[in-house]
Design a protein around this motif. Sequence first.
Motif, PDB file in Angstrom:
ATOM      1  N   ILE A 238      72.844  59.985  23.437  1.00  0.00           N
ATOM      2  CA  ILE A 238      73.834  60.297  22.553  1.00  0.00           C
ATOM      3  C   ILE A 238      74.181  59.348  21.827  1.00  0.00           C
ATOM      4  CG2 ILE A 238      74.723  62.411  23.811  1.00  0.00           C
ATOM      5  CD1 ILE A 238      76.893  60.938  24.899  1.00  0.00           C
ATOM      6  N   PHE A 239      73.549  58.249  22.088  1.00  0.00           N
ATOM      7  CA  PHE A 239      73.880  56.743  21.220  1.00  0.00           C
ATOM      8  C   PHE A 239      73.542  56.949  19.629  1.00  0.00           C
ATOM      9  CE2 PHE A 239      74.473  52.232  22.778  1.00  0.00           C
ATOM     10  CZ  PHE A 239      74.914  53.028  23.882  1.00  0.00           C
ATOM     11  N   GLY A 240      72.844  57.965  19.342  1.00  0.00           N
ATOM     12  CA  GLY A 240      72.481  58.272  17.994  1.00  0.00           C
ATOM     13  C   GLY A 240      73.425  58.956  17.085  1.00  0.00           C
ATOM     14  N   ALA A 241      74.481  59.409  17.892  1.00  0.00           N
ATOM     15  CA  ALA A 241      75.507  60.372  17.101  1.00  0.00           C
ATOM     16  C   ALA A 241      76.604  59.386  17.065  1.00  0.00           C
ATOM     17  CB  ALA A 241      75.552  61.705  17.490  1.00  0.00           C
ATOM     18  N   SER A 242      77.521  59.603  15.969  1.00  0.00           N
ATOM     19  CA  SER A 242      78.933  59.054  15.998  1.00  0.00           C
ATOM     20  C   SER A 242      79.617  59.436  17.175  1.00  0.00           C
ATOM     21  CB  SER A 242      79.560  59.323  14.503  1.00  0.00           C
ATOM     22  OG  SER A 242      80.969  59.033  14.843  1.00  0.00           O
ATOM     23  N   GLY A 243      80.401  58.401  18.005  1.00  0.00           N
ATOM     24  CA  GLY A 243      81.008  58.925  18.996  1.00  0.00           C
ATOM     25  C   GLY A 243      80.146  58.809  20.412  1.00  0.00           C
ATOM     26  N   GLY A 244      78.925  58.690  20.029  1.00  0.00           N
ATOM     27  CA  GLY A 244      77.940  58.779  21.358  1.00  0.00           C
ATOM     28  C   GLY A 244      78.269  57.583  22.503  1.00  0.00           C
ATOM     29  N   VAL A 245      78.185  56.381  21.584  1.00  0.00           N
ATOM     30  CA  VAL A 245      78.315  55.088  22.318  1.00  0.00           C
ATOM     31  C   VAL A 245      79.709  54.935  23.139  1.00  0.00           C
ATOM     32  CG1 VAL A 245      78.789  52.696  22.239  1.00  0.00           C
ATOM     33  CG2 VAL A 245      77.101  53.724  20.503  1.00  0.00           C
ATOM     34  N   ALA A 246      80.599  55.443  22.450  1.00  0.00           N
ATOM     35  CA  ALA A 246      82.155  55.516  23.263  1.00  0.00           C
ATOM     36  C   ALA A 246      82.035  56.739  24.488  1.00  0.00           C
ATOM     37  CB  ALA A 246      83.389  55.894  22.187  1.00  0.00           C
ATOM     38  N   GLU A 247      81.241  57.585  24.330  1.00  0.00           N
ATOM     39  CA  GLU A 247      81.389  58.869  25.205  1.00  0.00           C
ATOM     40  C   GLU A 247      80.479  58.273  26.313  1.00  0.00           C
ATOM     41  OE1 GLU A 247      80.473  62.862  23.860  1.00  0.00           O
ATOM     42  OE2 GLU A 247      79.873  63.398  26.019  1.00  0.00           O
ATOM     43  N   ALA A 248      79.233  57.604  25.950  1.00  0.00           N
ATOM     44  CA  ALA A 248      78.737  56.926  27.039  1.00  0.00           C
ATOM     45  C   ALA A 248      79.383  55.922  27.962  1.00  0.00           C
ATOM     46  CB  ALA A 248      77.162  56.552  26.507  1.00  0.00           C
ATOM     47  N   ALA A 249      80.144  55.020  27.137  1.00  0.00           N
ATOM     48  CA  ALA A 249      80.906  54.064  27.767  1.00  0.00           C
ATOM     49  C   ALA A 249      81.932  54.556  28.655  1.00  0.00           C
ATOM     50  CB  ALA A 249      81.320  52.973  26.838  1.00  0.00           C
ATOM     51  N   VAL A 250      82.483  55.499  28.340  1.00  0.00           N
ATOM     52  CA  VAL A 250      83.658  56.214  29.167  1.00  0.00           C
ATOM     53  C   VAL A 250      83.174  56.858  30.460  1.00  0.00           C
ATOM     54  CG1 VAL A 250      85.523  57.964  29.060  1.00  0.00           C
ATOM     55  CG2 VAL A 250      85.131  56.508  27.051  1.00  0.00           C
ATOM     56  N   ARG A 251      81.936  57.382  30.323  1.00  0.00           N
ATOM     57  CA  ARG A 251      81.546  58.113  31.494  1.00  0.00           C
ATOM     58  C   ARG A 251      81.212  57.178  32.583  1.00  0.00           C
ATOM     59  NH1 ARG A 251      76.521  61.999  28.959  1.00  0.00           N
ATOM     60  NH2 ARG A 251      78.053  63.252  27.919  1.00  0.00           N
TER      61      ARG A 251
END
Length: 583
Positions: free
Chosen positions: A419-432
């Motif tokens: 999901i890094f490829g979409a805006s918000g994906g890096v943050a979501e991955a980091a939060v998980r």
Amino acid sequence: MTDKKTLFIDGKEIEFTDEPNLLEVIRKAGMNVPTFCYRPDLTSFGACRMCVVEVEGRGIQSSCTMPPENGLKIHLNTEKTRRIRKTVLELLLANHDKECLTCEKSGSCELQKYAEEYGIKRIRYPEKPVEEYLPIDDSSPSIVRDPNKCILCGACVRACSEFQGHSVLGFANRGSKTVVQPMNGRPLGQVDCVNCGQCVAVCPTGALTIKSNIEEVWAEITNPAKTVVVQMAPATRVALGEIFGLPAGENTIKLMNAALRKIGFNLIFDTNFSADLTIMEEATEFLERLKSGKNLPLFTSCCPAWVKYLEDHHPDMLNHLSTCKSPMSMLSPVLVNLVPKHFNVERENLVVVAIMPCTAKKYECKRPELTENGRPDTDFVLTTQELGRMIKSAGIDFNALEPEEADSPFGEYTGAGTIFGASGGVAEAAVRTAYEFATGEPLKDVDFKPLRGTTNRCRDVELDIKGTKLVVRVVSTLKEAEKSIQEIKNGTAQFQMLEVMACPGGCINGGGQPRSCDDSKIKAERAEGLYEEDAELPIRKSHMNPSIQKLYQEYLEHPNSHKAHELLHTVYADKFANSYRDI
Ligand code: SF4
Ligand code: SF4
Ligand code: SF4
């Protein structure tokens, strides 16, 4: 009493709602008129006059600037509208370098397309003498500018200003001497361009093109002494198929693996793997900053256009950037260090290629911090568009390929990586990952849907990590990022993490992706393709990736270890202070 609003297009009654102009109503009705300057994500300019329509009682109107009105009767292809469009085309062609055969945009150039559709065989106007041609600007690491192919549509000027809040490109001179050029007529490589390629994405002609590295990569592949390894970014897999007629968002990763092997790459790895690695490091760094209260909010650092923007314009804020390299620039040094051992290859014969959605990555791979002994960790970056051309020129029938897997051990990834490829994906991955690192408890619901979206360019999401309240802000475009920076500077910022992607919607809409500027739905479909893969993968948290766990056990020790810092982190500097900031 009904609020229904309708107008008539070529006699057919069409309903409209909140469309900003006639052109959008025409498109919604499944019809079209040609245009060079209209881009749905940018303000209407009405410059090219190709989209003219005849409106009963109002005469000829530019459909991109006229708002729809109840009861209007519009005709798209009258004798007058066609004559105007043909005249526009002839005037543009009289001024245009017509070496189509050698033009990068040949086959996807809108001027070429409309000239063919409108049957332009002869130009009635005097042609521009060759002596008046301007030099080609090859100074940027990412973009080639050929002013002789510019039709002054202004789309690039608006993209730079409206997406990036930048005025790198602008109109200069007047009348027949008008040109679009970088500020003060300087070469593009010597101004504060962030290399995002959004200007290239909206340019209808060969005036702005991606700087190609295809030939250098072919030279390495066809050299039997070389071992050429390749990695591909998350966003490329949901866009490459469009070049071969597949729908936007279709995940073609397994066909890509097969195509890359057929082309001749020796080992195929996946940047999704190192997106997981990035999260291991970045989530740890974030938790450390939360504990110490220092350098908050943390800024993500995956987007080289954003990093360069900060270095150029806010060097006083560089301490906020995560010190993590981008996933591409994490994987390359891992490959440079470990492929020779795992696969019995000499370092000097190892070539690392990255397939990216991004033109700015061509700049990133040249950053001196990302080299070892003078050699870049990533030798070449190819965009999704360039890979499409390589597949075609190799005579590969993409859609007939048998799906293949990437190579082990740097090809396995989790849903968080994808999901890094979409805006918000890096943050979501980091939060998980940060949640589980901080609490030691499993996160039951890994879907943070409020962090997702391709249209809203600034989103604040409040999270609760076992009683600790956090606000994560996600922005795309540097124009939005600048507003967040000002909030931090004036003390009103209420967020602890800031994810920034320079391209609207994130990397799925990067400057190196297949062109999508006429259909904003495509962005959403590409993002959906990534979220679908995330939902289907058995592991969706980066720290659960077994290959990542093994890499730490055998080599990196633990996140933010000395070894991890050496390989996976970088430093930033006010390196442009003495170059162009004084312009
Ligand atoms: S690459 Fe980006 S920053 Fe540079 S001129 Fe184009 S839009 Fe502006
Ligand atoms: S460079 Fe391309 S986008 Fe910019 S004004 Fe010229 S033709 Fe239009
Ligand atoms: S958002 Fe993605 S594609 Fe766009 S410049 Fe940044 S890294 Fe590149």
